[in-house]
Write an enzyme that holds these catalytic residues in place. Structure first.
Site, PDB file in Angstrom:
ATOM      1  N   CYS A 163      43.286  36.402  28.567  1.00  0.00           N
ATOM      2  CA  CYS A 163      44.424  36.991  27.861  1.00  0.00           C
ATOM      3  C   CYS A 163      45.749  36.297  28.166  1.00  0.00           C
ATOM      4  O   CYS A 163      46.779  36.648  27.586  1.00  0.00           O
ATOM      5  CB  CYS A 163      44.526  38.479  28.205  1.00  0.00           C
ATOM      6  N   HIS A 303      52.798  42.410  30.451  1.00  0.00           N
ATOM      7  CA  HIS A 303      51.430  42.435  29.920  1.00  0.00           C
ATOM      8  C   HIS A 303      51.125  43.832  29.380  1.00  0.00           C
ATOM      9  O   HIS A 303      50.565  43.971  28.309  1.00  0.00           O
ATOM     10  CB  HIS A 303      50.453  42.031  31.021  1.00  0.00           C
ATOM     11  N   HIS A 340      45.588  45.204  22.165  1.00  0.00           N
ATOM     12  CA  HIS A 340      45.482  44.018  23.018  1.00  0.00           C
ATOM     13  C   HIS A 340      44.757  42.932  22.243  1.00  0.00           C
ATOM     14  O   HIS A 340      43.548  42.952  22.102  1.00  0.00           O
ATOM     15  CB  HIS A 340      44.751  44.359  24.313  1.00  0.00           C
TER      16      HIS A 340
END
Length: 413
Positions: A163, A303, A340
């Site tokens: 990610c 994040h 996400h």
């Protein structure tokens, strides 16, 4: 003399918009792209929500022949890159194509392609597997297709750091420019993992939040009652350039990339290190490279996955790095709106940091209701914030302990 790197173009395909103006408007308005799953039957799963890209029409940008075999992941990359190039006003010619490159990250690559042809292998045998399968399932398929689509022939590869891939792509692209190996780079990330197997993996890891009512209420970054994230999909791209190159062609400049960093936790393949040592390393590198006072940084796009440990690590890292300045800063997460999106989230969050510098507006962290004493910074809850920013940072964390930070400064040239 060290070459300076600036952002001149940006684009996205994401759950809140299939272009950047739409996505930014919806992010600032506090709208969410999280909804019920439509890509596959959600009945066997405990959580039936995802953040899907809606009404996507890649054929408006891509030719029918390559599109026929191109994975959705690469489609997102190509369409967002096309928008970024047009936004930058950068024309690829025979004279400059070798000085323009691509660094485009992906956590999963062409997973839909792999799964599709694996089913063909099982049901019809090896001779029915397409020769187009391999070149479209590899992790660097998006970066390859972007080069073919745009005609650029400079440096090209795909960082795969889960990610954090999209943020590492921005950082690595900047290195090519600073080293004089390119004048401009198309950087960013894309992922499309909306498949039953990946949803099952996330459920088994117990990282998905229970579906909210409505679904848009599912993710709650920094909230005391946060319980996990929602998978998303999409692509996000930036055009970054050598400052003199951009100025010579009269390009509009959004922001300057003044620092970047990368660090690994060396701790666990799934959980972030509670001490945040890898993230602290990445953030420290970015600040050191930039050579600006930490007090110049007024905003960190975190994040922010709405997991119990993850959000605490983000906040703890900000407080450690920025010390007494941290309580005066703003931090936020856009993932309650976009879900996400893996590598694409890391790249889009750099774009959001740049847009915040340009517009003086920070999109809100949605669904914040109950304060968490361990996440006690100003997370811009539920409503956008107008603020005068000099510098902004975006931080990303990935499976395997990968951490990345990108530091931008407002352009005042």
């Amino acid at each position: 003399m060290t070459r300076r790197v600036v952002i001149t173009g940006m684009g996205t395909v994401c759950p809140v918009g299939n272009d950047l103006p739409t996505a930014w408007e919806r992010l600032v308005a506090g709208e969410s792209g999280i909804d019920h799953i439509t890509h596959f039957d959600p009945a066997p799963f405990k959580v039936g929500v995802q953040a899907e890209v809606k009404d996507f029409e890649p054929e408006t940008v891509l030719d029918a022949k390559p599109l026929k075999h191109m994975d959705r992941n690469a489609q997102f990359g190509c369409v967002s890159s096309d928008e970024a190039l047009r936004d930058a006003g950068l024309c690829v010619t025979d004279e400059n194509r070798g000085r323009i490159g691509v660094v485009f990250g992906s956590g999963g690559g062409g997973m839909s392609t792999l799964l599709r042809w694996y089913e063909v292998l099982k049901s019809k045998g090896p001779r029915r597997v397409s020769p187009f399968c391999m070149p479209n399932l590899i992790a660097d398929a998006a970066s390859g297709h972007i080069a073919i689509q745009t005609g650029v022939t400079g440096p090209n590869y795909s960082p795969t750091s889960a990610c954090a891939s999209g943020a590492n792509a921005v950082a690595d692209g900047a290195l090519y420019i600073k080293a004089g190996k390119a004048d401009a780079m198309i950087v960013g990330g894309s992922d499309a993992v909306q498949q039953p197997i990946f949803h099952a993996c996330f459920e088994s890891m117990r990282v998905l939040a229970p579906a909210g009512d409505p679904p848009s209420k599912t993710m709650k970054p920094f909230d005391l009652n946060r319980a996990g994230f929602v998978p998303g999909e999409g692509g996000a791209a930036l055009v970054i350039e050598d400052l003199e190159h951009a100025q010579a062609r009269g390009a509009r400049i959004y922001a300057e990339v003044v620092g970047a960093g990368s660090g690994n936790d060396g701790y666990d393949m799934a959980a972030p290190d509670p001490s945040a040592r890898g993230l602290l390393n990445a953030m420290g590198q970015a600040l050191d490279e930039a050579g600006i006072p930490s007090t110049d940084v007024g905003y960190v796009n975190t994040h922010g996955t709405a997991t119990k440990l993850g959000d605490r690590v983000d906040v703890g890292a900000v407080k450690t790095i920025f010390g007494e300045h941290a309580p005066r800063m703003l931090v936020s997460s856009i993932k309650a709106a976009t879900g996400h999106m893996m590598a694409a989230s890391a790249a889009l969050e750099v774009i959001v940091a740049a847009k915040a510098l340009v517009t003086g507006i920070i999109p809100p962290t949605l669904n914040y209701e109950t304060p968490d004493p361990e996440c006690d910074l100003d997370c811009v809850p539920n409503s956008p914030r107008e603020v005068d920013l000099r510098a902004a940072m975006s931080i990303s964390v990935g499976l395997g302990g990968h951490n990345a930070a990108v530091l931008l400064r407002r352009w005042e040239g």
